[in-house]
Design a protein around this motif. Sequence first.
Motif, mmCIF file in Angstrom:
data_model
loop_
_atom_site.group_PDB
_atom_site.id
_atom_site.type_symbol
_atom_site.label_atom_id
_atom_site.label_comp_id
_atom_site.label_asym_id
_atom_site.label_seq_id
_atom_site.Cartn_x
_atom_site.Cartn_y
_atom_site.Cartn_z
ATOM 1 N N VAL A 163 0.859 -1.187 0.000
ATOM 2 C CA VAL A 163 0.000 0.000 0.000
ATOM 3 C C VAL A 163 0.893 1.235 0.000
ATOM 4 C CG1 VAL A 163 -2.001 -1.048 1.122
ATOM 5 C CG2 VAL A 163 -0.223 -0.021 2.531
ATOM 6 N N SER A 164 0.503 2.209 -0.782
ATOM 7 C CA SER A 164 1.213 3.486 -0.821
ATOM 8 C C SER A 164 0.373 4.496 -0.058
ATOM 9 C CB SER A 164 1.421 3.929 -2.275
ATOM 10 O OG SER A 164 2.063 5.185 -2.320
ATOM 11 N N LEU A 165 0.711 4.690 1.222
ATOM 12 C CA LEU A 165 -0.077 5.595 2.047
ATOM 13 C C LEU A 165 0.103 7.042 1.640
ATOM 14 C CD1 LEU A 165 0.950 3.115 4.244
ATOM 15 C CD2 LEU A 165 -0.817 4.346 5.488
ATOM 16 N N VAL A 166 1.314 7.399 1.202
ATOM 17 C CA VAL A 166 1.597 8.761 0.728
ATOM 18 C C VAL A 166 2.312 8.628 -0.618
ATOM 19 C CG1 VAL A 166 2.661 10.978 1.246
ATOM 20 C CG2 VAL A 166 1.819 9.553 3.118
ATOM 21 N N PRO A 167 1.552 8.573 -1.730
ATOM 22 C CA PRO A 167 2.182 8.395 -3.041
ATOM 23 C C PRO A 167 3.059 9.569 -3.468
ATOM 24 C CG PRO A 167 -0.163 7.858 -3.115
ATOM 25 C CD PRO A 167 0.092 8.530 -1.805
ATOM 26 N N ASP A 168 2.724 10.753 -2.998
ATOM 27 C CA ASP A 168 3.521 11.934 -3.327
ATOM 28 C C ASP A 168 3.346 12.947 -2.213
ATOM 29 O OD1 ASP A 168 5.133 13.747 -4.719
ATOM 30 O OD2 ASP A 168 3.424 14.611 -5.787
ATOM 31 N N ALA A 169 4.455 13.487 -1.757
ATOM 32 C CA ALA A 169 4.422 14.470 -0.673
ATOM 33 C C ALA A 169 5.463 15.542 -0.930
ATOM 34 C CB ALA A 169 4.690 13.807 0.677
ATOM 35 N N LEU A 170 5.251 16.677 -0.336
ATOM 36 C CA LEU A 170 6.308 17.673 -0.229
ATOM 37 C C LEU A 170 7.206 17.223 0.910
ATOM 38 C CD1 LEU A 170 7.679 20.355 -0.879
ATOM 39 C CD2 LEU A 170 6.101 21.464 0.718
ATOM 40 N N GLY A 171 8.425 16.852 0.579
ATOM 41 C CA GLY A 171 9.361 16.376 1.577
ATOM 42 C C GLY A 171 10.324 17.462 2.002
ATOM 43 N N HIS A 202 25.878 17.813 6.187
ATOM 44 C CA HIS A 202 24.534 18.314 6.433
ATOM 45 C C HIS A 202 23.717 18.228 5.154
ATOM 46 C CE1 HIS A 202 21.741 21.794 7.874
ATOM 47 N NE2 HIS A 202 21.242 20.603 8.175
ATOM 48 N N LEU A 203 22.595 17.526 5.227
ATOM 49 C CA LEU A 203 21.644 17.452 4.118
ATOM 50 C C LEU A 203 20.427 18.290 4.472
ATOM 51 C CD1 LEU A 203 21.313 13.729 2.916
ATOM 52 C CD2 LEU A 203 22.267 15.653 1.662
ATOM 53 N N LYS A 204 20.139 19.271 3.638
ATOM 54 C CA LYS A 204 18.939 20.081 3.843
ATOM 55 C C LYS A 204 18.355 20.393 2.466
ATOM 56 C CE LYS A 204 17.055 24.046 6.327
ATOM 57 N NZ LYS A 204 17.338 25.164 7.262
ATOM 58 N N PHE A 205 17.147 19.861 2.220
ATOM 59 C CA PHE A 205 16.528 20.092 0.911
ATOM 60 C C PHE A 205 15.032 19.840 0.995
ATOM 61 C CE2 PHE A 205 17.671 15.551 0.888
ATOM 62 C CZ PHE A 205 16.516 14.948 0.387
ATOM 63 N N GLN A 206 14.328 20.279 -0.053
ATOM 64 C CA GLN A 206 12.923 19.957 -0.258
ATOM 65 C C GLN A 206 12.795 19.195 -1.570
ATOM 66 O OE1 GLN A 206 10.600 23.616 0.039
ATOM 67 N NE2 GLN A 206 10.136 23.122 2.164
ATOM 68 N N GLY A 207 11.768 18.353 -1.640
ATOM 69 C CA GLY A 207 11.594 17.596 -2.872
ATOM 70 C C GLY A 207 10.418 16.651 -2.799
ATOM 71 N N ALA A 208 10.393 15.702 -3.744
ATOM 72 C CA ALA A 208 9.330 14.701 -3.806
ATOM 73 C C ALA A 208 9.579 13.645 -2.731
ATOM 74 C CB ALA A 208 9.290 14.061 -5.181
ATOM 75 N N ALA A 209 8.568 13.357 -1.920
ATOM 76 C CA ALA A 209 8.685 12.390 -0.836
ATOM 77 C C ALA A 209 7.571 11.362 -0.929
ATOM 78 C CB ALA A 209 8.662 13.089 0.522
ATOM 79 N N TYR A 210 7.707 10.298 -0.115
ATOM 80 C CA TYR A 210 6.856 9.122 -0.341
ATOM 81 C C TYR A 210 6.878 8.234 0.899
ATOM 82 C CZ TYR A 210 5.574 4.663 -2.677
ATOM 83 O OH TYR A 210 4.996 3.478 -3.049
ATOM 84 N N HIS A 211 5.765 7.480 1.115
ATOM 85 C CA HIS A 211 5.706 6.482 2.194
ATOM 86 C C HIS A 211 4.837 5.315 1.759
ATOM 87 C CE1 HIS A 211 4.873 4.326 5.806
ATOM 88 N NE2 HIS A 211 3.728 4.927 6.084
ATOM 89 N N ASP A 212 5.370 4.087 1.897
ATOM 90 C CA ASP A 212 4.566 2.907 1.626
ATOM 91 C C ASP A 212 4.930 1.776 2.575
ATOM 92 O OD1 ASP A 212 6.868 1.620 0.658
ATOM 93 O OD2 ASP A 212 6.184 1.527 -1.422
ATOM 94 N N LYS A 213 4.263 0.624 2.368
ATOM 95 C CA LYS A 213 4.507 -0.601 3.129
ATOM 96 C C LYS A 213 4.494 -1.794 2.181
ATOM 97 C CE LYS A 213 2.391 -2.012 6.731
ATOM 98 N NZ LYS A 213 3.569 -2.695 7.316
#
Length: 405
Positions: A217-225, A235-246
């Motif tokens: 399941v893709s709970l968050v197919p596309d997010a502002l990450g 140091h990593l600091k950025f914005q981009g395409a984010a995602y969450h699944d199981k």
Amino acid sequence: MYSLSWNLIRSIAYFAFVSATLSTPSSNWTYRIPSKVQNGTAHARFEIDTSGGNLSLSSRQTLDAPHLNRINANSFDWWYFDAVDEDNPHTSLVVTFFTSSATAFPFLDPDEDSVLIAFVWASFANGSSWAGYLPSSLATVDIGGKGKQASLGIWEDTGFRWNALKEDLSAYEVVLNVPELEVKGRLGLVARSPPHLPCGVQENITSLQIAPHIGWVSLVPDALGSVDITIQDTHLKFQGAAYHDKNWSDRNFTESVRTWYWGHGRLGSYSIVWFSYLAINDPTNTTYVSSYVARDGDILVSECDASLLTVRPTGPPNTTGGRYPAFVGDLPDGFKLDFVLPENTRMRVNVSTRAKVAGDGEYYMRWTGNMTGEVVKINPSPVVQESSLTGVAVFEQFHMQEQDS
């Protein structure tokens, strides 16, 4: 295949412990997962209650729960989060919370006794990458609470945790405070599109199987990450395409998978997710797919019909990189995606590899990369409706069949 209904599996004590009564959907459900391989048969939840064709709040929260009654030597269940820099796809962060042995999922450390592994991968603007993990003595997953307790995962003794920031699971944070790995920071996700189930939301009961014995399941197919993390003085600091699944299974990974292609990304105003899969030793050579396309948060396609998505590897001449079906060791330059959309339109996408994030170069690879695409209207002659679409993606492959087998 043995499948437990949604109500039945929630009424079973997960590893003999549930901290709340199960009479009300709004109750808080606490699962405590031990670190040792459990004896007995693993039964999986492969369906969800979607009465009336709707994904209710309680059903949505259940998607983020453990989907196995035990982790035995041949079962796995994991929670996956990622983000890729929208300006430079070389830069990315991936965090995965595993409940699996290396027997069930052979890409984990075979010398590790714990089935509870918290893993972090990072890739950097200079093209380098880094990975680290810690085993946990106990994992706690809370599901169904209000507000920030709607989904909570803690891998004890590691400093890894996730937390839903909204009751509908439309926002998350993943927090890492891991002195042993010299890692400290967070990944935030704010959803830009609704959840995706393998075949979309169906009328009463919806299947969660992408293929036999494989739940997804893709709970968050596309997010502002939003990533702000320090990894060993970088140091990593950025914005981009984010995602969450199981993903989860009641069967050993190598007994199920021949070829697995998955990826997601942001392409102009579109959110896309793809999954294409061949099973090992399948005499029918059935292609299992799941396609998801949303535009500005509105779902256009959320289906598992194989006629609606084609995924093919691409490679340079005189190599096996573009071979399909693929075998162990085949390394593509990228992928071609062909999505069938409503109103007689198609989305054609080229995905190219940029950074290697993880993998062994033979059986498994994960990359970040660029995407270009167009939307074409078939009238019946093709007419380009949208061109020069660009974006970034995270994508992976597993090839588990040897060529001479």
